[in-house]
Design an enzyme around this catalytic site. Structure first.
Site, PDB file in Angstrom:
ATOM      1  N   GLU A  58     -23.028  27.406 -31.515  1.00 33.26           N
ATOM      2  CA  GLU A  58     -22.415  27.881 -30.025  1.00 33.26           C
ATOM      3  C   GLU A  58     -22.299  29.084 -29.844  1.00 33.26           C
ATOM      4  OE1 GLU A  58     -18.816  25.004 -30.213  1.00 33.26           O
ATOM      5  OE2 GLU A  58     -20.444  23.517 -29.684  1.00 33.26           O
ATOM      6  N   GLU A  73     -24.388  17.804 -31.186  1.00 35.30           N
ATOM      7  CA  GLU A  73     -22.963  17.262 -31.753  1.00 35.30           C
ATOM      8  C   GLU A  73     -22.390  16.305 -30.689  1.00 35.30           C
ATOM      9  OE1 GLU A  73     -20.427  20.598 -32.489  1.00 35.30           O
ATOM     10  OE2 GLU A  73     -21.604  21.610 -33.547  1.00 35.30           O
TER      11      GLU A  73
HETATM   12  C1  GAL Z   1     -18.120  22.781 -31.900  1.00 34.42           C
HETATM   13  C2  GAL Z   1     -18.313  23.384 -32.908  1.00 34.42           C
HETATM   14  C3  GAL Z   1     -18.391  22.795 -34.152  1.00 34.42           C
HETATM   15  C4  GAL Z   1     -16.984  21.959 -34.374  1.00 34.42           C
HETATM   16  C5  GAL Z   1     -16.569  21.101 -33.146  1.00 34.42           C
HETATM   17  C6  GAL Z   1     -15.259  20.584 -33.014  1.00 34.42           C
HETATM   18  O1  GAL Z   1     -17.719  23.739 -30.916  1.00 34.42           O
HETATM   19  O2  GAL Z   1     -19.891  23.589 -32.949  1.00 34.42           O
HETATM   20  O3  GAL Z   1     -18.447  23.455 -35.557  1.00 34.42           O
HETATM   21  O4  GAL Z   1     -15.944  23.036 -34.356  1.00 34.42           O
HETATM   22  O5  GAL Z   1     -17.011  21.849 -32.068  1.00 34.42           O
HETATM   23  O6  GAL Z   1     -15.395  19.792 -31.836  1.00 34.42           O
END
Ligand code: GAL
Length: 642
Positions: free
Chosen positions: A127, A300
């Protein structure tokens, strides 16, 4: 736990696992001392269970020894204070020392694992830009910014001229006399701010590219990607993705937390607190699909409550399953979850995963299992074809976002939310939408919606002239030059060639100022922003405000909306434009959305009521049924496409 984890992942229906994206301190505990054995074992354990791997380069979390050796790697905030070690993303993207360290590390990692048959993809960093880490106001950034300006303007006199530095005696004697645009008593020159943003955007791209070059060499068969964020605009993702810098656009989808954190009206946040706003994920699916040249993944996906929004409710029953289908309907090749197991320690202990900390499947984990089983059992769902180009495009432009952030002019003017409002209206009308760059080839679309674009250049006018599409432009279009000045012909600048009109004055509207108008039989008001415009030549005024200023103007296939209109009016204008373009619209039930992929139409119910989906009478349902409950999804094949 690893062997059991791998076995349970495969049983759940998981095919791909991403690992290692923050693990630098374990891979290189001391400078130059690599410890790979644990990672070898993790990779072999997962691979032995038939899982494919995505390896992350861990450069979002430089270890303590690196920071101790080079404290200048820590980024500097706009107020001049340096960030500390102790979380993540504590590095200055312009630090040449850090860039060297990253290339050194990634070369070692990729050299070891690049040709491993189970490692099918690599993610660079994590990110980029998260936690507001794109800009750094460091000496390293300053030096590279000055060099960047010199390349762009060649002579400091040229820069002074373009920037208009005669104003307030801001003229510079040389490039190395130019500072960063922070810590000024009042506004810095907007073009100084804009050039800094352009520069920082390119810094992000070049930082990533240094890793890509190493990875292409050592991992020639893997897909290379980065996990982008939702609603994130601090660097230009179109440019970032140019010249094979990625094979797939992956992005991280947290629909509920995103709904809570963007500038939506409070009543919408309240209404969609547990389902997320129906367009919030779709918006980025439709944006990243085009950024990835047609290929996108969700790297994610929210699987339950998260830890980082103002409030973090548990999703309504069914939503975790729904979001997976939603991503697939919009063309995702893969949906991956953050995270496998809730981590009971450190910063994200309140963040759910597919498993509770005791390894029991979480409620979200059970929904993922259900979706995976349904897909595996259905040939129609597991064999979805590639998504087709939509008939309707929305142009989203990163520089416009930056310009209108630099010069909001009114507290509530938010370009991305204007785009979102148009997008929402198109989706309520049942349309599939591609979100594209103004520089993309737009000739295949039948309706091109440009909610606003600060600079209208001759190339864009050429696209309009050549195309047979209907074009809708929103307020502030063509209001600036690339040098962040007002065009000498007045806004909308070069658009006047196809739509003769001029913007004489603009105003931003506090909530108590609401110029009223109607369009057809829809009544509404202007909000946030309105222009006083003059129609020239044969330009028609299709609607006007109650004080007689034109609100909607058109000439042939080009239409201009001279204000930010209340939502129903945006929808009415777009419905008319779609119909003129020969695109059929249907106003969907409240909270319902549809999306077509291959020969299937998917429907998603984010509303409170059970609704009937708009399938033809002879439709064949491959998932769910015609009556759709809250939080549920169905998919059908219409009879005529059989
Ligand atoms: C994203 C990140 C992850 C984790 C997640 C939590 O921003 O890539 O590592 O922190 O959010 O929601």
């Amino acid at each position: 736990m690893w062997a059991d984890d791998a076995k349970r992942m495969a049983e759940l229906g998981i095919t791909h696992v991403r690992i290692a994206e923050f693990a630098w301190s374990r891979m290189e505990p001391r400078p130059g001392e690599f410890v790979w054995e644990w990672l070898d074992e993790a990779i072999e354990t997962l691979a032995a269970a038939g899982l494919k791997l995505v390896l992350g380069t861990p450069t979002a979390s430089p270890p303590k020894w690196l920071i101790d050796a080079h404290p200048e790697v820590l980024p500097v905030r706009a107020d001049g204070v340096r960030w500390n070690f102790g979380s993540r993303r504590h590095y200055d993207i312009s630090s040449e020392i850090y860039r060297r360290e990253c290339v050194r590390f990634v070369t070692a990692m990729a050299g070891r694992y690049g040709r491993h048959p189970s490692i099918v993809a690599w993610q660079t960093d994590n990110e980029l830009g998260c936690h507001d880490t794109v800009p750094s106001y460091s000496p390293a950034a300053l030096k590279r910014f000055q060099a960047w300006l010199q390349l762009r303007y060649e002579s400091v006199n040229a820069l002074n001229e373009v920037w208009g530095n005669v104003f307030w005696s801001m003229e510079y004697p040389s490039f190395d006399a130019i500072g960063l645009p922070n810590l000024t008593p009042t506004d810095a020159n907007p073009i100084h701010l804009l050039d800094f943003r352009r520069f920082m955007s390119e810094e992000v791209g070049s930082f990533h590219r240094e890793q890509i070059e190493v990875l292409r060499q050592h991992a020639p068969n893997a897909d290379l990607l980065h996990n982008f964020m939702g609603f994130f605009t601090t660097f230009d993702h179109y440019r970032f993705a140019e010249d094979n810098a990625i094979d797939v656009a992956a992005w991280d989808s947290y629909p509920i937390a995103r709904t809570e954190s963007i500038a939506l009206p409070e009543e919408q946040k309240a209404r969609y607190a547990r389902t997320a706003h129906p367009d919030v994920s779709a918006f980025d699916h439709d944006r990243y699909r085009t950024i990835g040249g047609g290929r996108f993944w969700v790297m994610e996906q929210q699987a339950g409550p998260v830890n980082w929004a103002s409030w973090n409710p548990v999703p309504a029953k069914g939503m975790v399953r729904l979001w997976a289908y939603e991503a697939f309907a919009h063309g995702a090749e893969l949906v991956s979850y953050f995270r496998w197991r809730q981590c009971p320690f450190a910063q994200e202990q309140m963040h759910s995963g597919l498993n509770l900390p005791n390894n029991e499947l979480s409620p979200g984990g059970l929904e993922v299992q259900q979706a995976a089983r349904e897909i595996a059992a259905s040939a129609a769902l597991s064999g979805l074809g590639a998504p087709k180009r939509a008939a309707t495009a929305i142009v989203f432009d990163y520089e416009t976002q930056w310009m209108f952030e630099i010069q909001r002019h009114g507290k509530t003017f938010d370009y991305q939310m204007l785009v979102f409002d148009y997008y929402e209206a198109l989706r309520e009308l049942g349309l599939d939408v591609d979100i594209v760059s103004s520089k993309a080839d737009l000739s295949q679309y039948r309706l091109v919606v440009v909610p606003s674009i600060a600079v209208i250049d001759e190339t864009l006018v050429g696209q309009i002239e050549k195309s047979s599409a209907q074009w809708v432009f929103g307020p502030r279009s063509g209001s600036k030059t690339t040098a962040f000045a007002i065009p000498s012909s007045l806004p909308p600048g070069a658009l006047q060639k196809v739509l003769p009109m001029q913007v004489l004055e603009v105003e931003t509207l506090r909530p108590t100022l609401t110029p009223a108008l109607s369009f057809g039989d829809i009544e509404g008001v202007a909000m946030h922003w309105r222009e006083h415009v003059r129609a020239n030549g044969d330009t028609r005024v299709d609607a006007q405000f109650d004080d007689a200023w034109p609100a909607v103007l058109s000439r042939g296939k080009v239409l201009y909306v001279a204000a930010w209109l209340s939502h129903g009016l945006h929808r009415a204008v777009l419905a008319q434009a779609a119909n003129e373009a020969g695109i059929e619209t249907q106003l969907l039930a409240d909270g319902l959305r549809i999306r077509r992929r291959g020969d299937l139409t998917f429907a998603f119910n984010f509303g409170e009521q059970q609704v009937e989906v708009p399938a033809s009478v002879n439709a064949t349902f491959v998932l769910g049924q015609r009556e759709l409950a809250t939080g549920d999804v169905c998919a059908w094949r219409d009879a005529q496409t059989d």
